[in-house]
Design a protein around this motif. Structure first.
Motif, PDB file in Angstrom:
ATOM      1  N   GLN A  55      -0.726   3.293   8.240  1.00  0.00           N
ATOM      2  CA  GLN A  55       0.458   3.771   7.527  1.00  0.00           C
ATOM      3  C   GLN A  55       1.587   4.064   8.507  1.00  0.00           C
ATOM      4  O   GLN A  55       2.742   3.739   8.251  1.00  0.00           O
ATOM      5  CB  GLN A  55       0.119   5.031   6.712  1.00  0.00           C
ATOM      6  CG  GLN A  55       1.268   5.518   5.866  1.00  0.00           C
ATOM      7  CD  GLN A  55       1.721   4.490   4.841  1.00  0.00           C
ATOM      8  OE1 GLN A  55       0.914   3.853   4.185  1.00  0.00           O
ATOM      9  NE2 GLN A  55       3.028   4.314   4.714  1.00  0.00           N
ATOM     10  N   LEU A  58       3.085   0.790   9.641  1.00  0.00           N
ATOM     11  CA  LEU A  58       3.965   0.275   8.584  1.00  0.00           C
ATOM     12  C   LEU A  58       5.335   0.954   8.612  1.00  0.00           C
ATOM     13  O   LEU A  58       6.373   0.280   8.593  1.00  0.00           O
ATOM     14  CB  LEU A  58       3.329   0.480   7.209  1.00  0.00           C
ATOM     15  CG  LEU A  58       2.276  -0.517   6.781  1.00  0.00           C
ATOM     16  CD1 LEU A  58       1.545  -0.036   5.531  1.00  0.00           C
ATOM     17  CD2 LEU A  58       2.897  -1.867   6.527  1.00  0.00           C
ATOM     18  N   ILE A  68       8.036  -5.979   5.679  1.00  0.00           N
ATOM     19  CA  ILE A  68       6.601  -6.227   5.691  1.00  0.00           C
ATOM     20  C   ILE A  68       6.320  -7.505   4.896  1.00  0.00           C
ATOM     21  O   ILE A  68       6.744  -7.645   3.753  1.00  0.00           O
ATOM     22  CB  ILE A  68       5.821  -5.032   5.094  1.00  0.00           C
ATOM     23  CG1 ILE A  68       6.187  -3.732   5.825  1.00  0.00           C
ATOM     24  CG2 ILE A  68       4.315  -5.292   5.135  1.00  0.00           C
ATOM     25  CD1 ILE A  68       5.988  -3.742   7.323  1.00  0.00           C
ATOM     26  N   VAL A  71      -0.045  -7.369   4.472  1.00  0.00           N
ATOM     27  CA  VAL A  71      -0.924  -6.300   4.952  1.00  0.00           C
ATOM     28  C   VAL A  71      -2.344  -6.664   4.554  1.00  0.00           C
ATOM     29  O   VAL A  71      -2.620  -6.941   3.396  1.00  0.00           O
ATOM     30  CB  VAL A  71      -0.546  -4.929   4.339  1.00  0.00           C
ATOM     31  CG1 VAL A  71      -1.536  -3.865   4.780  1.00  0.00           C
ATOM     32  CG2 VAL A  71       0.874  -4.537   4.708  1.00  0.00           C
ATOM     33  N   ILE A  78      -1.230  -6.224  10.087  1.00  0.00           N
ATOM     34  CA  ILE A  78       0.071  -6.153   9.420  1.00  0.00           C
ATOM     35  C   ILE A  78       0.967  -7.225  10.034  1.00  0.00           C
ATOM     36  O   ILE A  78       1.032  -7.360  11.253  1.00  0.00           O
ATOM     37  CB  ILE A  78       0.717  -4.767   9.597  1.00  0.00           C
ATOM     38  CG1 ILE A  78      -0.184  -3.686   9.003  1.00  0.00           C
ATOM     39  CG2 ILE A  78       2.116  -4.733   8.988  1.00  0.00           C
ATOM     40  CD1 ILE A  78       0.189  -2.275   9.404  1.00  0.00           C
TER      41      ILE A  78
END
Length: 153
Positions: A55, A58, A68, A71, A78
């Protein structure tokens, strides 16, 4: 009558060959050894869990202007893209309890790619260790620090 004895000629040739091959080469087209590339692209981080680390990766990528793209939480991978020309893939794997290796692999799109090269995608791997440190690992480290401080409050 020999002007230059044969053994001196051999020594001169060998010395010349060693001198040429021993010169430093600053040519950027020379490939970086795989081990050095991995050292440039990998850092070790502490995190409470892999989920929190992912997280944080990200949000760090988004803070750095990346969108993004993909994932894969099963593989802790990622993929993100910035400005349509930088593509980065990040993978995190556990090395010890609450310690993870994070590896980033970035590529830059070359608009004027040589039509005669083997590069059919137009992307080239970013080898510059400063790019990885300044554009990804430092911001990730700061984000993890903030995450840790928020968890402890």
């Amino acid at each position: 009558m020999q002007i230059f004895p044969s053994h001196l000629f051999k020594v001169a040739i060998i010395s010349f060959a060693i001198g040429i091959t021993g010169c430093a080469n600053d040519d950027p087209s020379i490939k970086t050894p795989t081990t050095q590339k991995r050292i440039n692209q990998t850092r070790i981080f502490s995190a409470p869990s892999q989920e929190i680390l992912l997280q944080t990766i990200l949000t760090t990528l988004q803070d750095q202007g990346y969108n993004i793209v993909k994932v894969n939480s099963n593989n802790a991978e990622i993929t993100a893209q910035r400005d349509g020309n930088v593509l980065i893939s990040v993978i995190a794997y556990q090395t010890n309890p609450q310690q993870f290796a994070v590896r980033a692999n970035a590529q830059r799109y070359i608009r004027n790619a040589n039509l005669f090269s083997n590069n059919t995608t137009g992307y080239e791997i970013i080898m510059d260790p400063v790019f990885y440190q300044k554009d990804f690992f430092e911001p990730l480290s700061k984000s993890l620090f903030i995450q840790k401080e928020n968890l402890s409050n």
